[in-house]
Design an enzyme around this catalytic site. Structure first.
Site, PDB file in Angstrom:
ATOM      1  N   GLY A 168     -39.546  28.110  83.844  1.00 45.26           N
ATOM      2  CA  GLY A 168     -39.417  29.564  83.830  1.00 45.26           C
ATOM      3  C   GLY A 168     -40.718  30.256  84.222  1.00 45.26           C
ATOM      4  O   GLY A 168     -41.805  29.804  83.862  1.00 45.26           O
ATOM      5  N   ASN A 176     -34.245  25.204  70.883  1.00 48.13           N
ATOM      6  CA  ASN A 176     -34.049  26.580  70.388  1.00 48.13           C
ATOM      7  C   ASN A 176     -33.720  27.476  71.592  1.00 48.13           C
ATOM      8  O   ASN A 176     -34.376  28.489  71.838  1.00 48.13           O
ATOM      9  CB  ASN A 176     -35.280  27.064  69.632  1.00 48.13           C
ATOM     10  N   HIS A 227     -33.253  29.764  79.204  1.00 49.62           N
ATOM     11  CA  HIS A 227     -33.176  28.318  79.487  1.00 49.62           C
ATOM     12  C   HIS A 227     -31.893  27.986  80.244  1.00 49.62           C
ATOM     13  O   HIS A 227     -31.881  27.156  81.158  1.00 49.62           O
ATOM     14  CB  HIS A 227     -33.166  27.511  78.182  1.00 49.62           C
TER      15      HIS A 227
END
Ligand code: PAF
Length: 277
Positions: free
Chosen positions: A144, A28, A33
């Site tokens: 992240g 998703n 990302h």
């Protein structure tokens, strides 16, 4: 870009251990990302991204079942970002038997903040990331900073198990108005998307308040909480911590590198964010 679904196929496709840069994801995907993939790409190694919604890190009441599975769209985005290989195993491939061996992280780091409100979460994350690391055997892995505590847990795990992997943090990507990009933003209604900006704004005010009045930390944290509650949020935590160990700063840490972290529910969606300052 190749999409591989089994460990065997992946091992055959990789030139050998420590030959790739790796970006683990649950799919998703969004710009956050893709920025991690582009960062991984800078090392001049083939980039592998994994897409696997890891049941072990979801509590029974959480959103495992409704977590969006969007492989075709994710693959297009990854191709555009320069990813070379996608590892997208199904649950039987990753967990052919119930995963009885687990990686249990240091409770001093993993049972606070997210770990306090989501018991077992970091055991689930550490276990799948260790398993992905043994499958992919990357030289570099990029996570992240949006999941700040997760990044710290992974760094500590790699250090303590002496894994030959360099862990890199990628900066949080935000909308023009400052909302941290997250797969869970997709659960928000248009009105909630606007309201969601209040989380980073409240964290920013808390950080500024702390720098002006470090001795008033408890009051400032309580005020931040009240401000969000008054807007209809249900906060789990809004807190200033030391960057090194995520403990509460003492007066001696007042000008040290700190991070303000928050998690709060807006309607049925739980959002997290943080700002280093
Ligand atoms: O940050 C995530 O998306 C997940 O926690 C991770 C690292 C892919 C493990 O499932």
């Amino acid at each position: 870009m190749k999409i591989l679904h089994t460990i065997g196929e992946l091992r055959t496709a990789l030139p050998g251990p420590q030959s790739c840069a790796f970006v683990p994801t649950m799919g998703n995907l969004h710009e956050g990302h893709l920025a991690l993939v582009r960062q991984a790409k800078q090392h001049g190694l083939p980039v592998v991204a994994s897409i696997f919604v890891n049941r072990l890190q979801f509590a029974p009441h959480e959103d495992f079942d409704r977590y969006p599975r969007t492989l075709a769209r994710d693959a297009e985005l990854l191709t555009g970002a320069g990813c070379d290989l996608v590892f997208a195993p199904d649950e039987r491939e990753m967990y052919p038997q119930p995963q009885a061996f687990k990686v249990v992280p240091d409770p001093a780091l993993a049972d606070i903040l997210e770990g306090h409100f989501r018991p077992g979460f970091f055991t689930g994350v550490s276990t799948v990331v260790m398993k992905l690391f043994t499958i992919v055997q990357p030289k570099i892995a990029v996570f992240g900073k949006k999941d700040y505590q997760q990044l710290m847990v992974i760094r500590r795990m790699v250090e303590q198990f002496a894994l030959p992997i360099t862990i890199e943090g990628g900066e949080t990507r935000r909308s023009d108005q400052g909302l941290a990009l997250s797969s869970r933003n997709g659960y928000l209604s248009p009105a909630e998307l606007t309201e969601a900006l209040a989380l980073s704004q409240t964290l920013k005010r808390l950080a500024e308040g702390y720098r002006a009045q470090p001795e008033a930390l408890e009051t400032l944290e309580a005020q931040a909480r009240e401000a969000l509650v008054a807007r209809g949020w249900q906060p789990d935590y809004l807190t200033v911590r030391r960057r090194g160990d995520l403990q509460t700063p003492t007066t001696a840490d007042a000008s040290a590198p700190l991070v303000v972290l928050g998690a709060a529910r807006l309607g049925s969606t739980r959002l997290i964010d943080n700002l280093e300052f």
